[in-house]
Design a protein around this motif. Structure first.
Motif, PDB file in Angstrom:
ATOM      1  N   ALA A  33      -2.821  -4.079 -10.902  1.00 42.12           N
ATOM      2  CA  ALA A  33      -2.025  -4.558 -11.877  1.00 42.12           C
ATOM      3  C   ALA A  33      -0.618  -5.196 -11.381  1.00 42.12           C
ATOM      4  N   GLY A  34      -0.786  -6.690 -11.429  1.00 45.81           N
ATOM      5  CA  GLY A  34       0.604  -7.273 -10.877  1.00 45.81           C
ATOM      6  C   GLY A  34       0.325  -7.737  -9.527  1.00 45.81           C
ATOM      7  N   GLY A  35      -0.745  -7.157  -8.622  1.00 40.13           N
ATOM      8  CA  GLY A  35      -0.941  -7.825  -7.299  1.00 40.13           C
ATOM      9  C   GLY A  35      -0.009  -7.330  -6.185  1.00 40.13           C
ATOM     10  N   GLN A  36       0.786  -6.482  -6.635  1.00 41.62           N
ATOM     11  CA  GLN A  36       1.715  -5.926  -5.450  1.00 41.62           C
ATOM     12  C   GLN A  36       0.905  -5.190  -4.301  1.00 41.62           C
ATOM     13  N   GLU A  37       1.567  -5.568  -3.010  1.00 42.08           N
ATOM     14  CA  GLU A  37       0.807  -4.820  -1.897  1.00 42.08           C
ATOM     15  C   GLU A  37       1.587  -3.609  -1.563  1.00 42.08           C
ATOM     16  N   LEU A  38       0.608  -2.729  -1.296  1.00 43.68           N
ATOM     17  CA  LEU A  38       1.210  -1.011  -1.197  1.00 43.68           C
ATOM     18  C   LEU A  38       1.130  -0.678   0.260  1.00 43.68           C
TER      19      LEU A  38
END
Length: 375
Positions: A183-188
């Motif tokens: 959801a949103g493509g955020q790098e973790l």
């Protein structure tokens, strides 16, 4: 009469010679030549069992799907087993209806070759990894791009979903693997530790670990929540191009340039089995859904099916005329889909060696059987 007899003998010798050439063509994986020889001899009065045997060998695949204009490098089944997604060096991914072989949707947007494709666990999304340094998430029904995963400094070589569908892991030419929120493509997370490009990255069945395969000849297991490296698997004599967990998470299978696949204990890193038989790089590995078999795809133009407990080769799938970079089981474990650098996708029945018909009636030993000319 002598002339007729000589002609008959010559035709017989010619037929036998062409059947010998058929054997050689099979061993070279030259299926175009094999089919040509079958066509040239199909009206021969000497047609025998061997002709029908080679015809059968050239039609082992249940279905061949064509449509891409360049190499097909990756395939994946939808969770319900009714569709297949393929990724190609033509820059597109395509979704196919398996019953008809019809193309349903084309995913367009990448500016370079697509190297990897995967369905989300619910079948509603698809992730693609590309040489344009990005991975992208798509709506599987409409083909609409949902988000773009940007951060790798080089080609994205592999991308797959976690089992809960909330994260994606990617492997890259920049020697890292990265974990992203869908959801949103955020790098973790960034998984750093390999000393060469990361060819493969995949979540464990419980989503708590990630396995990666690298050109540095190793596979590594990482904690999926922190990115901590847990184990390094040493043993291959070449780059590790693929790695996959068994369904129960207790084993890992790896494929390598050293022409072998190896099965490892996921907890201790101990090597259990070495699968030997391929004559070139093992490019793809996958466990069956029940964990009892392993499928491998290779640069020797074949895919093979192995017993996961003993390492015994169960099936040799020949039909592609070029490298098989991807081989995957269907969700029910009954079929295997292979992607070929010959621009085709082939579907195979896993258990074709099973007995399909039994003829009963004889009361003594059966010494011989023969097919009719029309099979």
């Amino acid at each position: 009469h002598r002339a007729d007899a000589q002609k008959t003998a010559t035709e017989r010798h010619l037929y036998v010679a062409k059947m010998n050439l058929a054997q050689q063509a099979w061993e070279r994986n030259d299926f175009d030549r094999l089919r040509q020889l079958l066509m040239e001899t199909q009206t021969s009065p000497d047609l025998g069992f061997e002709w029908f045997y080679w015809q059968r060998q050239t039609h082992l695949a249940l279905k061949t799907i064509r449509g891409h204009s360049k190499v097909v490098f990756s395939v994946a089944y939808s969770p319900d087993g009714q569709r297949l997604v393929s990724g190609s060096f033509d820059g597109t991914a395509r979704i196919w209806d398996l019953a008809s072989g019809r193309e349903l949707v084309t995913l367009k947007g990448h500016s370079a070759e697509i190297r990897s494709v995967a369905y989300s666990p619910d079948g509603r999304q698809i992730v693609t990894g590309s040489y344009d340094h990005t991975a992208r998430v798509w709506d599987a029904a409409s083909g609409r791009e949902l988000c773009r995963l940007e951060g790798h400094r080089a080609q994205v070589l592999f991308a797959s979903f976690s089992r809960d569908g909330e994260r994606i892991v990617t492997g890259s030419h920049d020697s890292t693997a990265r974990v992203w929120r869908v959801a949103g493509g955020q790098e973790l997370l960034t998984l750093q530790g390999h000393t060469a490009l990361v060819w493969w990255a995949e979540f464990s069945p419980d989503d708590r670990q990630i396995v990666t395969g690298s050109l540095d000849h190793t596979a590594k297991v990482w904690r999926a929540d922190t990115g901590q490296a847990l184990l390094t698997y040493h043993g291959h004599d070449g780059p590790v191009l693929s790695a996959s967990f068994s369904p129960d998470g207790r084993r890992i299978v790896t494929g390598s340039v050293d022409q072998t696949a190896k099965v490892w204990d996921a907890a201790s890193g101990r090597e259990w089995l070495t699968l030997k038989g391929h004559t070139h790089t093992v490019r793809s590995v996958a466990f069956s859904p029940d964990g009892q078999r392993i499928a491998t795809g290779s640069l020797d133009c074949t895919a093979r099916v192995w017993d996961a407990a003993t390492g015994r080769e169960l099936r040799l799938l020949k039909g592609h005329t070029r490298t098989v970079p991807s081989a995957v089981f269907s969700p029910d474990g009954q079929q295997i889909a292979t992607a070929g650098m010959d621009l085709t996708i082939k579907l195979w029945e896993v258990a074709s060696e099973r007995e399909s018909v039994k003829f009963r009636g004889h009361t003594q030993v059966v010494y011989a059987v023969a097919f009719s000319p029309d099979s």
